[in-house]
Design a protein around this motif. Structure first.
Motif, mmCIF file in Angstrom:
data_model
loop_
_atom_site.group_PDB
_atom_site.id
_atom_site.type_symbol
_atom_site.label_atom_id
_atom_site.label_comp_id
_atom_site.label_asym_id
_atom_site.label_seq_id
_atom_site.Cartn_x
_atom_site.Cartn_y
_atom_site.Cartn_z
ATOM 1 N N GLN A 119 1.032 -1.264 -0.024
ATOM 2 C CA GLN A 119 -0.073 -0.195 -0.049
ATOM 3 C C GLN A 119 0.683 1.564 -0.046
ATOM 4 O O GLN A 119 0.435 2.364 -0.808
ATOM 5 N N SER A 120 1.953 1.288 0.502
ATOM 6 C CA SER A 120 3.289 2.630 0.686
ATOM 7 C C SER A 120 3.651 2.520 -0.931
ATOM 8 O O SER A 120 4.405 3.903 -1.112
ATOM 9 N N LEU A 151 -9.215 -4.348 -13.838
ATOM 10 C CA LEU A 151 -9.645 -3.768 -12.206
ATOM 11 C C LEU A 151 -8.716 -4.320 -10.610
ATOM 12 O O LEU A 151 -8.337 -5.667 -11.047
ATOM 13 N N ASN A 152 -8.223 -2.796 -10.620
ATOM 14 C CA ASN A 152 -7.383 -3.275 -9.293
ATOM 15 C C ASN A 152 -7.904 -2.634 -8.189
ATOM 16 O O ASN A 152 -8.350 -1.141 -8.148
ATOM 17 N N LEU A 153 -7.459 -3.380 -7.282
ATOM 18 C CA LEU A 153 -8.516 -3.585 -6.215
ATOM 19 C C LEU A 153 -7.710 -2.927 -5.078
ATOM 20 O O LEU A 153 -6.540 -3.539 -4.845
ATOM 21 N N ILE A 154 -8.116 -2.451 -4.134
ATOM 22 C CA ILE A 154 -7.430 -2.835 -2.620
ATOM 23 C C ILE A 154 -7.725 -3.593 -1.566
ATOM 24 O O ILE A 154 -9.267 -3.656 -1.758
ATOM 25 N N HIS A 155 -7.152 -4.453 -1.529
ATOM 26 C CA HIS A 155 -7.367 -5.818 -0.684
ATOM 27 C C HIS A 155 -8.023 -6.279 0.631
ATOM 28 O O HIS A 155 -9.138 -6.320 0.583
ATOM 29 N N TRP A 156 -7.394 -4.870 1.330
ATOM 30 C CA TRP A 156 -8.087 -5.165 2.678
ATOM 31 C C TRP A 156 -7.739 -3.420 3.238
ATOM 32 O O TRP A 156 -6.395 -2.978 2.793
ATOM 33 N N PRO A 157 -8.346 -2.574 3.562
ATOM 34 C CA PRO A 157 -7.986 -1.281 3.954
ATOM 35 C C PRO A 157 -7.203 -1.045 5.040
ATOM 36 O O PRO A 157 -7.125 -0.991 6.318
ATOM 37 N N VAL A 158 -6.479 -2.234 5.173
ATOM 38 C CA VAL A 158 -5.213 -2.291 6.535
ATOM 39 C C VAL A 158 -3.808 -2.042 5.542
ATOM 40 O O VAL A 158 -3.479 -2.953 5.028
ATOM 41 N N ARG A 159 -3.240 -0.645 6.038
ATOM 42 C CA ARG A 159 -1.552 -1.434 5.714
ATOM 43 C C ARG A 159 -0.555 -2.145 6.576
ATOM 44 O O ARG A 159 -0.496 -2.293 7.487
ATOM 45 N N LEU A 160 -0.177 -3.578 6.188
ATOM 46 C CA LEU A 160 0.528 -4.301 6.776
ATOM 47 C C LEU A 160 2.586 -3.924 6.514
ATOM 48 O O LEU A 160 2.693 -3.244 5.328
ATOM 49 N N VAL A 161 3.447 -3.967 7.150
ATOM 50 C CA VAL A 161 4.642 -3.662 7.078
ATOM 51 C C VAL A 161 5.290 -5.193 6.851
ATOM 52 O O VAL A 161 5.826 -5.850 7.680
ATOM 53 N N ALA A 162 5.787 -4.913 6.245
ATOM 54 C CA ALA A 162 6.273 -6.101 5.457
ATOM 55 C C ALA A 162 8.073 -6.240 6.780
ATOM 56 O O ALA A 162 8.469 -4.778 6.670
ATOM 57 N N ASN A 163 8.406 -7.202 7.098
ATOM 58 C CA ASN A 163 9.736 -7.698 8.231
ATOM 59 C C ASN A 163 10.287 -8.872 7.805
ATOM 60 O O ASN A 163 9.569 -9.431 6.986
ATOM 61 N N GLU A 164 10.843 -8.779 8.644
ATOM 62 C CA GLU A 164 12.146 -9.706 8.703
ATOM 63 C C GLU A 164 11.290 -11.651 8.558
ATOM 64 O O GLU A 164 10.848 -12.448 8.077
ATOM 65 N N THR A 165 9.899 -11.582 8.892
ATOM 66 C CA THR A 165 8.845 -12.634 9.272
ATOM 67 C C THR A 165 8.206 -13.009 8.160
ATOM 68 O O THR A 165 7.829 -14.061 7.677
ATOM 69 N N SER A 166 8.266 -12.203 7.631
ATOM 70 C CA SER A 166 7.123 -12.260 5.845
ATOM 71 C C SER A 166 7.323 -11.140 5.309
ATOM 72 O O SER A 166 6.753 -9.648 5.958
ATOM 73 N N GLN A 167 7.250 -10.879 3.904
ATOM 74 C CA GLN A 167 7.228 -10.214 3.130
ATOM 75 C C GLN A 167 5.841 -9.549 2.141
ATOM 76 O O GLN A 167 5.153 -8.631 2.184
ATOM 77 N N LEU A 168 4.578 -10.676 3.093
ATOM 78 C CA LEU A 168 3.176 -10.697 2.759
ATOM 79 C C LEU A 168 1.961 -10.512 3.682
ATOM 80 O O LEU A 168 1.377 -9.803 3.951
ATOM 81 N N LEU A 169 2.616 -11.299 5.464
ATOM 82 C CA LEU A 169 2.155 -11.325 7.232
ATOM 83 C C LEU A 169 3.032 -11.609 7.400
ATOM 84 O O LEU A 169 2.934 -11.920 8.041
#
Length: 147
Positions: A84-85, A105-123
């Motif tokens: 999202q950033s 069509l491109n949508l925003i999946h969820w209206p919450v920004r997650l911050v990637a870190n060493e645990t995961s790039q996605l979750l």
């Protein structure tokens, strides 16, 4: 009284979107391509494959193998929370993996920004196990990038 479902709907910009689409959330690797190929041969023309499904490459291969021209297939994807950033980065990855140069069509999946870190790039998670959420993120910033 007989009712029927329209085969397409009109979006606000005039684009027609097929009323029924195929998504493959939690489909196993190796099954996704077969499902997409079968769906396209059966008449489906709307595919929904966001990055988080982690099967965009297999979907792209199946679309290409189907022989159906890209312009006849409506592809929807979604900006994943960790992109999202930087919407352009996520979109570039999606286009590369789907082997196409545009999305319908491109949508925003969820209206919450997650911050990637060493645990995961996605979750990603925090050290305490909670989701790594940027609670200060203004969703309007994601939307501005998408526009």
């Amino acid at each position: 009284m007989e009712m029927s479902v329209p085969s397409q709907f009109k979006l606000n910009n005039g684009t027609s979107i097929p009323a029924v689409g195929l998504g493959t959330w939690q489909a196993k690797p190796g099954e996704v391509g077969n499902a997409v190929g079968h769906a396209l041969k059966s008449g489906y023309r709307h595919l929904d494959y966001p990055l988080i499904y982690q099967n965009e490459k297999e979907v792209g291969d199946a679309v290409k193998a189907s022989g159906i021209p890209r312009k006849e297939i409506f592809i929807t994807s979604k900006v994943w929370n960790t992109h999202q950033s930087n919407v352009a980065k996520g979109l570039a990855q999606t286009l590369k993996d789907l082997q196409t140069d545009y999305l319908d069509l491109n949508l925003i999946h969820w209206p919450v920004r997650l911050v990637a870190n060493e645990t995961s790039q996605l979750l990603p998670t925090n050290p305490d196990g909670t989701r790594s959420i940027d609670r200060s993120w203004d969703q309007r910033e994601t939307w501005k990038q998408m526009e």
